[in-house]
Design a protein around this motif. Structure first.
Motif, PDB file in Angstrom:
ATOM      1  N   ILE A  20      72.100 -17.182 -19.641  1.00  0.00           N
ATOM      2  CA  ILE A  20      73.852 -17.412 -20.595  1.00  0.00           C
ATOM      3  C   ILE A  20      74.541 -17.022 -18.669  1.00  0.00           C
ATOM      4  O   ILE A  20      75.848 -17.592 -19.569  1.00  0.00           O
ATOM      5  N   ILE A  21      74.420 -16.866 -18.147  1.00  0.00           N
ATOM      6  CA  ILE A  21      75.660 -17.060 -16.834  1.00  0.00           C
ATOM      7  C   ILE A  21      75.677 -18.651 -17.067  1.00  0.00           C
ATOM      8  O   ILE A  21      76.784 -18.958 -17.211  1.00  0.00           O
ATOM      9  N   LEU A  22      74.323 -19.193 -16.867  1.00  0.00           N
ATOM     10  CA  LEU A  22      74.159 -20.389 -16.635  1.00  0.00           C
ATOM     11  C   LEU A  22      75.397 -21.401 -18.158  1.00  0.00           C
ATOM     12  O   LEU A  22      76.316 -22.476 -17.946  1.00  0.00           O
ATOM     13  N   ALA A  23      74.560 -20.998 -19.440  1.00  0.00           N
ATOM     14  CA  ALA A  23      75.694 -21.406 -20.343  1.00  0.00           C
ATOM     15  C   ALA A  23      77.153 -21.520 -20.176  1.00  0.00           C
ATOM     16  O   ALA A  23      77.713 -22.277 -20.486  1.00  0.00           O
ATOM     17  N   GLY A  24      77.992 -20.121 -19.899  1.00  0.00           N
ATOM     18  CA  GLY A  24      78.753 -19.579 -19.991  1.00  0.00           C
ATOM     19  C   GLY A  24      79.273 -20.429 -18.667  1.00  0.00           C
ATOM     20  O   GLY A  24      80.887 -21.272 -18.890  1.00  0.00           O
ATOM     21  N   LEU A  26      78.756 -23.430 -17.458  1.00  0.00           N
ATOM     22  CA  LEU A  26      78.391 -25.399 -18.369  1.00  0.00           C
ATOM     23  C   LEU A  26      80.150 -25.252 -19.127  1.00  0.00           C
ATOM     24  O   LEU A  26      80.425 -26.240 -19.318  1.00  0.00           O
ATOM     25  N   MET A  27      80.317 -24.249 -20.177  1.00  0.00           N
ATOM     26  CA  MET A  27      81.502 -24.185 -21.159  1.00  0.00           C
ATOM     27  C   MET A  27      82.079 -23.981 -20.456  1.00  0.00           C
ATOM     28  O   MET A  27      83.190 -24.144 -20.343  1.00  0.00           O
ATOM     29  N   ALA A  28      82.942 -23.332 -19.032  1.00  0.00           N
ATOM     30  CA  ALA A  28      84.166 -23.264 -18.552  1.00  0.00           C
ATOM     31  C   ALA A  28      84.625 -24.637 -17.680  1.00  0.00           C
ATOM     32  O   ALA A  28      85.408 -24.951 -17.931  1.00  0.00           O
ATOM     33  N   ALA A  29      82.817 -25.087 -17.459  1.00  0.00           N
ATOM     34  CA  ALA A  29      83.487 -26.007 -16.927  1.00  0.00           C
ATOM     35  C   ALA A  29      83.743 -27.565 -17.811  1.00  0.00           C
ATOM     36  O   ALA A  29      84.924 -27.805 -17.485  1.00  0.00           O
ATOM     37  N   GLY A  37      87.049 -23.364 -22.756  1.00  0.00           N
ATOM     38  CA  GLY A  37      87.049 -22.433 -20.720  1.00  0.00           C
ATOM     39  C   GLY A  37      87.383 -21.138 -20.801  1.00  0.00           C
ATOM     40  O   GLY A  37      85.858 -20.653 -20.235  1.00  0.00           O
ATOM     41  N   PRO A  38      88.106 -20.561 -21.420  1.00  0.00           N
ATOM     42  CA  PRO A  38      88.541 -18.732 -20.962  1.00  0.00           C
ATOM     43  C   PRO A  38      87.186 -18.550 -22.391  1.00  0.00           C
ATOM     44  O   PRO A  38      86.237 -17.387 -21.767  1.00  0.00           O
ATOM     45  N   ALA A  41      84.131 -18.570 -19.228  1.00  0.00           N
ATOM     46  CA  ALA A  41      84.304 -16.759 -18.791  1.00  0.00           C
ATOM     47  C   ALA A  41      83.658 -15.924 -19.530  1.00  0.00           C
ATOM     48  O   ALA A  41      83.001 -15.078 -18.598  1.00  0.00           O
ATOM     49  N   ILE A  42      84.577 -15.494 -20.578  1.00  0.00           N
ATOM     50  CA  ILE A  42      83.547 -14.647 -20.882  1.00  0.00           C
ATOM     51  C   ILE A  42      82.352 -14.845 -21.350  1.00  0.00           C
ATOM     52  O   ILE A  42      81.423 -13.471 -21.353  1.00  0.00           O
ATOM     53  N   VAL A  43      81.380 -15.611 -21.482  1.00  0.00           N
ATOM     54  CA  VAL A  43      80.257 -15.536 -21.514  1.00  0.00           C
ATOM     55  C   VAL A  43      79.849 -15.226 -20.725  1.00  0.00           C
ATOM     56  O   VAL A  43      78.532 -14.225 -20.408  1.00  0.00           O
ATOM     57  N   MET A  44      80.238 -16.260 -19.523  1.00  0.00           N
ATOM     58  CA  MET A  44      79.569 -16.004 -18.157  1.00  0.00           C
ATOM     59  C   MET A  44      79.520 -14.181 -17.205  1.00  0.00           C
ATOM     60  O   MET A  44      78.247 -13.695 -16.907  1.00  0.00           O
ATOM     61  N   PHE A  45      81.016 -13.101 -17.491  1.00  0.00           N
ATOM     62  CA  PHE A  45      81.282 -12.306 -18.154  1.00  0.00           C
ATOM     63  C   PHE A  45      80.115 -11.234 -18.073  1.00  0.00           C
ATOM     64  O   PHE A  45      79.391 -10.230 -18.300  1.00  0.00           O
TER      65      PHE A  45
END
Lengths: 550, 258
Positions: A20-24, A26-29, A37-38, A41-45
């Motif tokens: 999930i962190i990796l998916a986040g 990817l989305m943020a980048a 993008g934000p 960041a939420i997904v990563m968090f």
């Protein structure tokens, strides 16, 4: 809490959180410069929180408990607490949007705080945040008890619960940034929708696998409803949200359907979100917690069958009553109206079945506010389904549509039925789940009951008045054959009702806050007491293998 | 006699109850039953809408949203305008008298998604196009209560400050084409230029808009600002085309009057 997972399960959870962190990431980048993008960041968090929580216990020894001896209630407990949190957020947002209609400058001029952006935060917050979490949590509780079997899996329930909340957070934060598909009650954009599909499939598999373990030949009625809720919501969600993203690096997408086909699809979804999210799921709650609390068996098994299949079959047709007198072909409108009227039969069968179950326990309804929550919920269910069938009649709909009458009707159902049955169930289940003697304060429950009831009644009466007034003003003609009132005339007439509505909503919110406080104090202060018989038992131990009826 | 009328229903229900009694011992039987029972209605009501030709009228003069109008539509969605404004005039006398000819299905033929709405906290907007001047629309969006004192609409002054993102428009039009809006390759490739051109009259870019979207296209300084193309330009351009995509509704009405 996480120590109860085996080491292998903890490793699996860790792997999922890394994914999930990796998916986040990817989305943020990919989505930098876009609301995606934000969201990345939420997904990563979110992934990082789970990662750290699991990492803390990864070295701990294997759990010693014999799993077959107990139900698995950790996800249920967390789910109920999250649900209460969303109740306060969602209803708070509701009071704010209501106040904005009475005092439009209450938005303080920020882009994110306009009515159009925070209204879906309110609707999604209460429907999915409060209602959805309560449904997931109680379904975990109910399916284990009625199957007398432990949940089939220990990572899956967490995945479902936390994954669903990630969806809710992406949805709510997206609305504030202007991310919406504009589809009512299905506003989140494509990536949130795809994620929800994953969560929902896991939910269904978990449910079926737990049922497969049951120590009970028959599947209890509450589970029929939870099953219908899970299955049909999946179908509705997937079809209604078919869309093509403008870019995989951005949030914006365009619906696969247009115009009249889209209108029908959206209301097929919209009305059945009411049917299978806000009705079927909560009937599951009602069918378990009301008889349990009243200590009476369900009045009629046959009425249960009639109402279950009636609701499942009839409701799907009813969506087109949202499109009377529009460009939708009339044959579809007529079908929608017909089935909406017929729907009254299974709806009242359910409500009647619930109320008749209370025969012999009415003194408990008088004394016990928790049971009274459930009783009044059943009454409101009966009232709002009657109102719904009535409003689906074309002639009535010509007056009520586009006005606050619809809003009042929805809230009679959402506050009077959905929220009251949920609060009743929460008060019934919290002492069991945390193994406490009772709730911390029965007086607070009483207060909550009367605040909620008063709030609902004020709200609904205000909206009946404003809706019917406005509908009539729109169609009033002068003697010379011109329209009497301009649109702004009708708006001025709405003001007192909008103030009353905000006040009613505030009372209801106050009740929800009391509930949160009461639950918190129960967990903190009430002495422990183990509920008797609350553990999985093989069927043979409690009753003959073949039911007497055979 | 009453009994006689009801007895087939009673028998049917008896059968249903017995079937259910057996089915509720198998989770997959319930699963399949639920999907079948819930599948029928949706299928019967939705599928024919795609196949019956009379569902959507034929309007040969139906035109597409220009890139600027589509950008405005996306802003309309982003700000949640649909929560308070419908775009669907029903076939009721008072609505026709108040808002204009009733809405036809063809008018939202290319609306992905449709914005018919479900609540009129504000008035219907299906035919608001050209009812008010650009200047009125801009002032009203900046501060609704400066123009209509009783209004409860939020203020959208920030739209005038936000430069319009035109770079994403080719991708957006392309996605729209994939779901069925007949944009040409030329229209998609020049979407960004055309979006700017439509808000900059008497430039070379403006000529391109006429060329690709027809001579009747509104090309104006929608927001009154000449220095840049803002989100206000896009939203006002969209509002001004509402009800103006085809002439069919007014023809339909006059035919009925005859």
């Amino acid at each position: 809490m996480l120590q109860r997972l085996t080491i292998a399960e903890r490793q699996l959870a860790l792997a999922i959180s890394i994914a999930i962190i990796l998916a986040g990431l990817l989305m943020a980048a990919a989505g930098s410069g876009d609301p995606m993008g934000p969201h990345g960041a939420i997904v990563m968090f979110a992934g990082a929180i789970v990662f750290l929580a699991v990492l803390r216990v990864i070295q701990d020894p294997e759990p010693l408990e014999n799993r077959a001896e107990n139900y698995y209630d950790d996800p249920t407990r967390v789910g109920l607490l999250i649900s209460l949190g969303w109740a306060v957020i969602g209803m708070g947002m509701g009071v704010w949007v209501a106040a904005q209609l009475a005092w439009p400058d209450l938005r303080f001029d920020a882009a994110w705080s306009s009515f159009g952006r925070i209204r879906p935060v309110h609707t999604s917050g209460v429907i999915f945040g409060f209602g959805g979490n309560a449904l997931i949590a109680t379904s975990f509780h109910v399916m284990q008890r009625t199957s007398r079997a432990r949940l089939a899996g220990h990572v899956a329930p967490w995945f479902v619960l936390l994954g669903f909340n990630l969806f809710c957070v992406i949805a709510a934060s997206g609305y504030l940034m202007g991310v919406t598909q504009s589809k009512e009650y299905a506003e989140p954009e494509w990536y949130a929708d795809l994620w929800l599909v994953v969560v929902w499939v896991i939910y269904f598999v978990l449910y079926i696998r737990t049922l497969a373990r049951r120590n009970e030949p028959h599947i209890y009625v509450a589970n029929w409803y939870y099953l219908a809720f899970i299955l049909v919501v999946a179908v509705l969600h997937i079809v209604n949200n078919l869309a093509v993203p403008a870019s995989f690096a951005g949030a914006k997408s365009y619906s696969a359907f247009a115009g009249v086909q889209d209108a029908m699809t959206q209301w097929w979804y919209g009305h059945n979100a009411v049917a299978f999210f806000l009705t079927a799921g909560f009937l599951g709650m009602l069918y378990y917690f009301l008889p349990k609390r009243a200590e009476r068996p369900i009045y009629s098994y046959r009425l249960s069958i009639l109402s279950f299949w009636g609701i499942t079959f009839f409701y799907i047709w009813a969506g087109s009553h949202h499109l009377h007198y529009t460009a939708l072909p009339q044959w579809v409108q007529t079908l929608g109206m017909t089935f909406s009227v017929m729907l009254l039969v299974p709806s009242w069968a359910s409500a009647g079945n619930a109320l008749m179950t209370l025969n012999g326990a009415w003194h408990k309804v008088r004394d016990d506010a928790t049971l009274r929550f459930m009783m009044v919920a059943a009454v409101f269910y009966g009232l709002s389904t009657f109102e719904g069938s009535f409003m689906a009649v074309r002639a009535v709909n010509s007056l009520s549509h586009y006005t606050d009458w619809t809003v009042g009707h929805v809230h009679a159902g959402a506050m009077g039925w959905v929220a009251l049955i949920t609060f009743g169930s929460i008060y019934a289940v919290v002492p069991t789940l945390w193994q406490r003697e009772t709730m911390y304060s029965w007086k607070l429950v009483e207060w909550h009951f009367w605040l909620a009831l008063a709030g609902t009644v004020i709200y609904v009466f205000a909206m009946w008045n404003s809706g019917i007034t406005q509908g009539l003003m729109w169609r009033t003609y002068t003697e010379s054959g011109t329209l009497t009132y301009s649109f702004t005339d009708t708006l001025v007439a709405m003001h007192p009702y909008y103030v009353a509505r905000a006040a009613g909503g505030a009372l209801f919110l106050a009740g929800a806050i009391l509930a949160a406080i009461n639950v918190y104090l129960t967990i903190r202060n009430v002495p422990q007491k183990r509920t008797e018989g609350d553990y999985p038992t093989p069927s043979e131990a409690t009753e003959p293998a073949v039911p007497v009826a055979e | 006699m009453f009994r006689k009328i009801l007895s087939p229903f009673a028998r049917m229900f008896e059968f249903q109850a017995r079937t259910h009694y057996r089915a509720e011992r198998h989770s997959m039987a319930l699963t399949i039953g639920i999907i079948l029972a819930a599948g029928v209605g949706g299928f019967v009501e939705i599928a024919p809408l795609f196949t019956i030709d009379e569902t959507v009228e034929a309007a040969p003069d139906m035109r597409l949203y220009t890139p600027l109008e589509q950008a405005g539509r996306d802003i309309y969605i982003r700000e949640g305008c649909y929560a308070c404004h419908s775009q669907m005039i029903r076939t009721l006398q008072d609505e026709v008298d108040r808002y204009g000819p009733y809405s036809l299905a063809v008018e939202s033929q290319y609306d992905h998604p449709m914005l018919w709405g479900s609540k009129r906290t504000g008035p219907d907007l299906a035919r608001v196009g050209e009812k008010f001047s650009d200047e009125w629309q801009v002032q009203h969006l900046i501060n609704p209560r400066a123009v209509v004192p009783e209004s409860v609409m939020p203020q959208y002054a920030f739209l005038l400050e936000n430069e319009l993102d035109v770079e994403s428009l080719p991708a957006r039009l392309h996605a729209l084409r994939r779901v069925g809006v007949p944009y040409t390759e030329d229209q998609i490739d020049n979407a960004a230029i055309d979006a700017r051109g439509q808000a900059r009259p008497e430039t070379e870019a403006a000529d391109g808009v006429f060329q690709r979207f027809g001579d009747d296209t509104n090309v104006r300084f929608f927001d009154g600002r000449r220095d840049r193309v803002t989100e206000m330009d896009a939203l006002v351009a969209y509002l001004q085309i509402l009800g103006g995509l085809t002439d069919l509704p007014s023809q339909t009405r006059s035919l009925e009057g005859d």
